[in-house]
Motif scaffolding. Structure first.
Motif, PDB file in Angstrom:
ATOM      1  N   VAL A  21      -4.322  37.010 -21.554  1.00  0.00           N
ATOM      2  CA  VAL A  21      -4.630  36.730 -22.945  1.00  0.00           C
ATOM      3  C   VAL A  21      -6.139  36.803 -23.126  1.00  0.00           C
ATOM      4  N   CYS A  22      -6.568  37.478 -24.179  1.00  0.00           N
ATOM      5  CA  CYS A  22      -7.991  37.575 -24.484  1.00  0.00           C
ATOM      6  C   CYS A  22      -8.463  36.250 -25.061  1.00  0.00           C
ATOM      7  N   ARG A  23      -9.571  35.750 -24.555  1.00  0.00           N
ATOM      8  CA  ARG A  23     -10.107  34.488 -25.062  1.00  0.00           C
ATOM      9  C   ARG A  23     -10.825  34.669 -26.397  1.00  0.00           C
ATOM     10  N   ASN A  24     -11.193  35.883 -26.747  1.00  0.00           N
ATOM     11  CA  ASN A  24     -11.890  36.110 -28.016  1.00  0.00           C
ATOM     12  C   ASN A  24     -10.919  36.310 -29.171  1.00  0.00           C
ATOM     13  N   CYS A  25      -9.939  37.209 -29.002  1.00  0.00           N
ATOM     14  CA  CYS A  25      -9.071  37.544 -30.134  1.00  0.00           C
ATOM     15  C   CYS A  25      -7.625  37.109 -29.943  1.00  0.00           C
ATOM     16  N   GLY A  26      -7.231  36.694 -28.736  1.00  0.00           N
ATOM     17  CA  GLY A  26      -5.873  36.208 -28.511  1.00  0.00           C
ATOM     18  C   GLY A  26      -4.844  37.287 -28.253  1.00  0.00           C
ATOM     19  N   ALA A  27      -5.265  38.523 -28.067  1.00  0.00           N
ATOM     20  CA  ALA A  27      -4.321  39.614 -27.835  1.00  0.00           C
ATOM     21  C   ALA A  27      -3.713  39.514 -26.441  1.00  0.00           C
ATOM     22  N   LEU A  28      -2.446  39.918 -26.327  1.00  0.00           N
ATOM     23  CA  LEU A  28      -1.784  39.976 -25.027  1.00  0.00           C
ATOM     24  C   LEU A  28      -2.097  41.317 -24.373  1.00  0.00           C
ATOM     25  N   ASN A  29      -2.436  41.268 -23.101  1.00  0.00           N
ATOM     26  CA  ASN A  29      -2.768  42.462 -22.332  1.00  0.00           C
ATOM     27  C   ASN A  29      -1.935  42.482 -21.062  1.00  0.00           C
ATOM     28  N   SER A  30      -1.880  43.634 -20.414  1.00  0.00           N
ATOM     29  CA  SER A  30      -1.148  43.721 -19.158  1.00  0.00           C
ATOM     30  C   SER A  30      -1.884  42.918 -18.089  1.00  0.00           C
ATOM     31  N   ILE A  31      -1.187  42.579 -17.034  1.00  0.00           N
ATOM     32  CA  ILE A  31      -1.774  41.764 -15.969  1.00  0.00           C
ATOM     33  C   ILE A  31      -2.874  42.529 -15.238  1.00  0.00           C
ATOM     34  N   ARG A  32      -2.828  43.857 -15.267  1.00  0.00           N
ATOM     35  CA  ARG A  32      -3.835  44.672 -14.580  1.00  0.00           C
ATOM     36  C   ARG A  32      -5.054  44.966 -15.441  1.00  0.00           C
ATOM     37  N   ALA A  33      -5.059  44.517 -16.680  1.00  0.00           N
ATOM     38  CA  ALA A  33      -6.151  44.835 -17.601  1.00  0.00           C
ATOM     39  C   ALA A  33      -7.455  44.184 -17.158  1.00  0.00           C
ATOM     40  N   THR A  34      -8.543  44.898 -17.361  1.00  0.00           N
ATOM     41  CA  THR A  34      -9.869  44.339 -17.109  1.00  0.00           C
ATOM     42  C   THR A  34     -10.625  44.127 -18.411  1.00  0.00           C
ATOM     43  N   ARG A  37      -7.420  45.162 -24.984  1.00  0.00           N
ATOM     44  CA  ARG A  37      -7.027  46.398 -25.660  1.00  0.00           C
ATOM     45  C   ARG A  37      -7.457  46.400 -27.119  1.00  0.00           C
ATOM     46  N   ARG A  38      -7.677  45.230 -27.699  1.00  0.00           N
ATOM     47  CA  ARG A  38      -8.011  45.141 -29.117  1.00  0.00           C
ATOM     48  C   ARG A  38      -9.517  45.057 -29.368  1.00  0.00           C
ATOM     49  N   CYS A  39     -10.197  44.134 -28.672  1.00  0.00           N
ATOM     50  CA  CYS A  39     -11.626  43.927 -28.960  1.00  0.00           C
ATOM     51  C   CYS A  39     -12.536  44.385 -27.822  1.00  0.00           C
ATOM     52  N   HIS A  40     -11.968  44.880 -26.736  1.00  0.00           N
ATOM     53  CA  HIS A  40     -12.699  45.425 -25.584  1.00  0.00           C
ATOM     54  C   HIS A  40     -13.554  44.388 -24.866  1.00  0.00           C
ATOM     55  N   SER A  41     -13.224  43.123 -25.022  1.00  0.00           N
ATOM     56  CA  SER A  41     -13.925  42.058 -24.316  1.00  0.00           C
ATOM     57  C   SER A  41     -13.412  41.990 -22.879  1.00  0.00           C
ATOM     58  N   THR A  42     -14.247  41.494 -21.975  1.00  0.00           N
ATOM     59  CA  THR A  42     -13.811  41.305 -20.591  1.00  0.00           C
ATOM     60  C   THR A  42     -13.452  39.849 -20.321  1.00  0.00           C
ATOM     61  N   ASN A  43     -13.394  39.036 -21.355  1.00  0.00           N
ATOM     62  CA  ASN A  43     -13.113  37.609 -21.230  1.00  0.00           C
ATOM     63  C   ASN A  43     -11.601  37.381 -21.327  1.00  0.00           C
TER      64      ASN A  43
END
Length: 56
Positions: A21-34, A37-43
């Motif tokens: 889960v992105c801490r900035n926008c709350g989007a769900l991402n795959s477990i392998r994501a760095t 997908r929505r805001c391109h944050s690494t957080n």
């Protein structure tokens, strides 16, 4: 209707809980994501592994 079959519970847990889960926008991402997908944050953080409890 609660699940009692362990195989089905394992499938559900893989589909629901193994995400990031992105801490900035709350989007769900795959477990392998760095990056998000929505805001391109690494957080990113792993999704919490607890089922929410019902409140009366």
């Amino acid at each position: 209707m609660p699940l009692t079959d362990q195989a089905k519970i394992q499938i559900v847990q893989e589909r629901v809980f193994i995400k990031k889960v992105c801490r900035n926008c709350g989007a769900l991402n795959s477990i392998r994501a760095t990056k998000c997908r929505r805001c391109h944050s690494t957080n990113l953080r792993p999704k919490k592994k607890e089922l929410p409890t019902k409140r009366a």
